[in-house]
Design a protein around this motif. Structure first.
Motif, PDB file in Angstrom:
ATOM      1  N   ILE A  94       2.480  -6.593  -0.223  1.00 37.47           N
ATOM      2  CA  ILE A  94       1.643  -7.799  -0.263  1.00 37.47           C
ATOM      3  C   ILE A  94       0.290  -7.523   0.391  1.00 37.47           C
ATOM      4  CG2 ILE A  94       1.481 -10.231   0.391  1.00 37.47           C
ATOM      5  CD1 ILE A  94       4.534 -10.356   0.299  1.00 37.47           C
ATOM      6  N   VAL A  95      -0.676  -7.207  -0.412  1.00 29.82           N
ATOM      7  CA  VAL A  95      -2.090  -7.001  -0.089  1.00 29.82           C
ATOM      8  C   VAL A  95      -2.303  -5.892   0.936  1.00 29.82           C
ATOM      9  CG1 VAL A  95      -4.266  -8.094   0.567  1.00 29.82           C
ATOM     10  CG2 VAL A  95      -2.522  -9.411  -0.676  1.00 29.82           C
ATOM     11  N   GLY A  96      -2.093  -6.179   2.220  1.00 29.88           N
ATOM     12  CA  GLY A  96      -2.306  -5.199   3.278  1.00 29.88           C
ATOM     13  C   GLY A  96      -1.866  -5.778   4.603  1.00 29.88           C
ATOM     14  N   VAL A  97      -1.868  -4.960   5.641  1.00 30.86           N
ATOM     15  CA  VAL A  97      -1.391  -5.393   6.952  1.00 30.86           C
ATOM     16  C   VAL A  97      -2.199  -6.581   7.473  1.00 30.86           C
ATOM     17  CG1 VAL A  97      -1.154  -4.709   9.378  1.00 30.86           C
ATOM     18  CG2 VAL A  97      -0.422  -3.159   7.577  1.00 30.86           C
ATOM     19  N   GLN A  98      -3.525  -6.549   7.282  1.00 29.02           N
ATOM     20  CA  GLN A  98      -4.351  -7.652   7.780  1.00 29.02           C
ATOM     21  C   GLN A  98      -3.926  -8.976   7.159  1.00 29.02           C
ATOM     22  OE1 GLN A  98      -5.435  -4.797   6.496  1.00 29.02           O
ATOM     23  NE2 GLN A  98      -7.249  -3.991   7.572  1.00 29.02           N
TER      24      GLN A  98
END
Length: 269
Positions: A94-98
């Motif tokens: 899902i998108v990225g850690v941020q």
């Protein structure tokens, strides 16, 4: 980007519930998807001051507060120790850690998005949702409820029934929405219909749950029974087309992913 007329950081769940009864009010989660739209919000309801951002382990279940982030779930030693790698697997794309540091499980489940990875896995794990006024409801029932229901989702519960699951997706790109998502879960054999559950999401409709009422897997998972159950799943579910894939391609992927997940699950358990 959305616009807000009135922002309220509520002091209680009852205050949040009362405010949420107005159609122009919106409860804020991590705002990951909300910020992608242009909708005007008359009253924005912030739950962040209510301590709903904890993962609690009970004797019979895990309780995930609605403000728990996807990153908390991904890195939870307790969840990953009990359920295995499926928990981290269902959110890592899902998108990225941020993004996962912001997106919440409450928003992911309440939205009942067709592309929701956590919704697909949690459905297979027989999760429950806790509504402030509606009480505890099985996720398999909640996923069918109308969006007009005005309540506050306070937590998601994952029962501890010795279940193990495998989560697989097909994506056109690493962090894109899934073209199809699949979770297969095995409960103890005395748990309804041989204990097997399969959830298929991104059809692109909301995730749907299947059991094994015909006993296809009653003698265990073999190459033949896995293929037969995968065919059964593909025949029972409806699929549609969108920009990410056709209905026929999704039906084909359902057969492939369900069979792979069953095979991998048999190796784990």
């Amino acid at each position: 980007m959305f616009t807000i007329d009135q922002y309220v950081k509520v002091q209680s769940l009852e205050e949040a519930y009362e405010l949420a009864q107005k159609k122009t009010a919106t409860i804020l989660g991590g705002c990951g998807w909300l910020k992608m739209g242009r909708r005007p919000i008359k009253t924005a309801i912030d739950l962040s001051g209510l301590g709903l951002d904890q993962i609690e382990e009970m004797d019979t279940h895990f309780k995930l507060g609605c403000m728990v982030t996807l990153r908390q779930i991904e890195t939870s030693d307790a969840l990953n120790a009990y359920f295995g790698s499926c928990i981290a697997e269902c959110v890592r794309h899902i998108v990225g850690v941020q993004f996962r540091n912001c997106a919440t499980i409450g928003g992911s489940i309440w939205g009942r998005f067709g592309f929701s990875d956590p919704l697909t896995l949690f459905l297979a794990l027989d999760a429950e949702v806790c509504l402030h006024h509606g009480g505890i409801i099985p996720l398999r029932e909640f996923v069918q409820m109308d969006y007009t229901v005005r309540d506050v989702l306070t937590a998601v519960r994952l029962p501890k029934r010795g279940q193990k699951a495998v989560y697989l997706t097909h994506r056109a790109a690493e962090t894109d929405f899934p073209v199809l998502a699949c979770a297969v879960c095995k409960f103890p054999a005395d748990y309804r219909d041989n204990g097997f559950r399969a959830a298929v999401g991104a059809r692109p409709q909301r995730a749907a749950l299947l059991s094994d009422p015909e006993g296809i897997l009653s003698d265990g998972v073999t190459a033949e029974s896995a293929a037969a159950f995968a065919d059964y799943a593909a025949e029972q579910l409806q699929f549609s087309s969108n920009m990410r894939g056709s209905a026929d391609f999704r039906r084909h992927l359902c057969r492939v992913l369900v069979k792979r997940a069953l095979t991998a699950l048999a190796e784990e358990v």
